[in-house]
Motif scaffolding. Structure first.
Motif, PDB file in Angstrom:
ATOM      1  N   ASP A 118       0.863  -1.180  -0.127  1.00  0.00           N
ATOM      2  CA  ASP A 118       0.026  -0.061   0.028  1.00  0.00           C
ATOM      3  C   ASP A 118       0.885   1.259   0.033  1.00  0.00           C
ATOM      4  OD1 ASP A 118       0.149   1.481   2.973  1.00  0.00           O
ATOM      5  OD2 ASP A 118       0.113  -0.672   3.068  1.00  0.00           O
ATOM      6  N   ALA A 156      -6.266  -5.076  -5.679  1.00  0.00           N
ATOM      7  CA  ALA A 156      -5.911  -3.663  -5.835  1.00  0.00           C
ATOM      8  C   ALA A 156      -5.526  -3.179  -6.830  1.00  0.00           C
ATOM      9  CB  ALA A 156      -5.017  -3.248  -4.829  1.00  0.00           C
ATOM     10  N   LYS A 158      -3.682   0.504  -7.756  1.00  0.00           N
ATOM     11  CA  LYS A 158      -2.834   1.634  -7.183  1.00  0.00           C
ATOM     12  C   LYS A 158      -2.235   2.798  -8.451  1.00  0.00           C
ATOM     13  CE  LYS A 158       1.366   0.553  -5.552  1.00  0.00           C
ATOM     14  NZ  LYS A 158       2.244   0.326  -4.594  1.00  0.00           N
ATOM     15  N   SER A 160       0.300   5.903  -8.726  1.00  0.00           N
ATOM     16  CA  SER A 160       1.557   6.512  -8.221  1.00  0.00           C
ATOM     17  C   SER A 160       2.014   7.625  -9.302  1.00  0.00           C
ATOM     18  CB  SER A 160       2.785   5.391  -8.214  1.00  0.00           C
ATOM     19  OG  SER A 160       2.325   4.221  -7.461  1.00  0.00           O
ATOM     20  N   GLU A 170       0.617   8.748  -3.817  1.00  0.00           N
ATOM     21  CA  GLU A 170       0.195   7.369  -4.259  1.00  0.00           C
ATOM     22  C   GLU A 170      -1.367   7.449  -3.731  1.00  0.00           C
ATOM     23  OE1 GLU A 170       4.216   4.751  -4.488  1.00  0.00           O
ATOM     24  OE2 GLU A 170       2.608   4.115  -3.405  1.00  0.00           O
ATOM     25  N   LEU A 172      -4.555   4.157  -3.358  1.00  0.00           N
ATOM     26  CA  LEU A 172      -4.707   2.971  -3.647  1.00  0.00           C
ATOM     27  C   LEU A 172      -6.335   2.444  -3.359  1.00  0.00           C
ATOM     28  CD1 LEU A 172      -3.035  -0.382  -3.004  1.00  0.00           C
ATOM     29  CD2 LEU A 172      -4.825  -0.069  -1.660  1.00  0.00           C
ATOM     30  N   TYR A 173      -6.987   1.401  -3.910  1.00  0.00           N
ATOM     31  CA  TYR A 173      -8.271   1.068  -3.458  1.00  0.00           C
ATOM     32  C   TYR A 173      -8.408  -0.384  -4.138  1.00  0.00           C
ATOM     33  CZ  TYR A 173     -13.300   0.573  -2.788  1.00  0.00           C
ATOM     34  OH  TYR A 173     -14.434   0.127  -1.889  1.00  0.00           O
TER      35      TYR A 173
END
Length: 384
Positions: A118, A156, A158, A160, A170, A172-173
């Motif tokens: 993460d 996930a 992500k 960046s 960054e 994330l989900y």
């Protein structure tokens, strides 16, 4: 457990089509780390072969394809294993450490999908003593705040960002995958970092939701996205039935000649609901300071102090001092000697719902001591 930058051997593959030139690269890399350790446990002193004393043992493949216009397709597959037994780690997953694919652009950043770290691990953790020293004994007692990144995130997506004059961020989900309920089993996280000259700063937030119980109370952590963060002994074992895990973390680092100095703070909350086996939210507040000194190009020394204060459901304090010596034999190989001592006081909740006197548990080794615990390790680490 550990993730450090690896020195790898790249194999470049070039393919030419009738319309364009596409350059592909695939890199094989890994770390093998083993040592001998002394550990004070609740049942006596233990001497053993230690797998991954500084860095989790792994091998992996990562690569990219140049799609033109600054755009690349990227992937990474990384497998963790025990050097002592050869067994797969991360629950027996073939690529349990990381497995993702995505696109990367020079101007807009990258988007990847799969199983990964993460944003807090990516941007904040490198500024902690655990990240700077590459040494597990410097991590939070019981790893209650994922300081030693025991947990990874599956399913996930992500993003960046590029580096904007030292600024990066960054987000994330991870999808819980429960039909009709987006609030079950998801993970969300974001972090930002800033680097300018000798100064580095970072902050981030991580939140993971547990899945609902089939009936009655939850029996543990069953999220389809975030791994169970309960490898570090009994400090947080009682909170596996939490509805929500939330971690906020900040860290800073400053370079002064041969010295690297740093400090950080984290707040980890294990929140209950009607399906949890505990009633009140348990909070772990952790403060840390550390310093590393490069004696010579090959020799580095480090020391750190951590205080973790637990409150809410049960009240306890964990004081820990860590030290290490790291000597580089070559670009790929180093030897190390590390030690840590922790003292616990107060009361802990047990997995069965009762209470007990707090016990010391260093980092994410997952072995309880008594009210105190000590570990001493010497080992060899090789990167390829």
């Amino acid at each position: 457990m550990k993730r450090v930058a690896s020195i790898s051997v790249a194999v470049a593959l070039t393919g030419i089509s009738a319309t364009a030139h596409a350059q592909n690269s695939v890199t094989l890399y890994g770390i093998v780390d083993a040592g001998i350790s002394y550990l004070k446990t609740s049942s006596g002193n233990r001497y053993s072969l230690l797998s991954g004393g500084l860095s989790g043992n792994r091998w992996g493949l990562k690569g990219s394809e140049d799609l033109g216009g600054g755009l690349k397709a990227i992937f990474q597959l990384e497998s963790g294993f025990s050097i002592g037994t050869g067994k797969l780690l991360q629950g027996g997953r073939e690529f349990g450490r990381q497995s993702f694919v995505g696109l990367s652009g020079e101007r807009w950043g990258s988007v990847v999908m799969g199983r990964m770290y993460d944003p807090v691990v990516d941007l904040v953790q490198p500024l902690t003593a655990d990240g700077t020293g590459g040494s597990v004994p410097f991590a939070t007692p019981g790893d209650v705040d994922n300081n030693d990144f025991s947990a990874r995130v599956s399913n996930a997506v992500k993003y960046s960002s590029p580096n904007y004059s030292g600024l990066q961020f960054e987000a994330l989900y991870a999808f819980g995958g429960v039909a009709g309920s987006t609030g079950q089993g998801y993970t969300a996280s974001g972090a930002v970092s800033y680097s300018q000259g000798p100064l580095k700063l970072a902050a981030g937030y991580f939140q993971a939701a547990n899945a609902n119980a089939a009936s009655g109370k939850r029996t543990g952590w069953t999220s389809a996205t975030t791994d169970a963060l309960f490898e570090g002994g009994s400090i947080n074992t009682a909170y596996q039935s939490a509805h929500m895990l939330a971690i906020a973390q900040v860290a800073g680092q400053y370079q002064i000649g041969a010295f690297t100095l740093g400090a950080g703070y984290s707040n980890a909350r294990y929140t209950s609901d009607g399906e949890s086996t505990f009633a009140a939210t348990q909070k772990f507040n952790t403060g840390r300071v550390y310093g590393f000194y490069r004696v010579s190009p090959g020799l580095r020394l480090g020391v750190g102090y951590i205080l973790t204060s637990a409150s809410g459901d049960a009240s306890a304090r964990y004081n820990q001092v860590s030290a290490g010596s790291f000597y580089t034999l070559s670009k790929a190989t180093d030897v190390y000697a590390t030690a840590a001592f922790q003292r616990a006081s107060g009361t802990q909740r047990t997995a069965s719902g009762g209470t007990q006197a707090a016990v010391a548990t260093i980092s994410s080794y997952g072995v309880d001591g008594t009210s105190t615990q000590a570990i001493v390790s010497v080992g060899l680490r090789h990167r390829f």
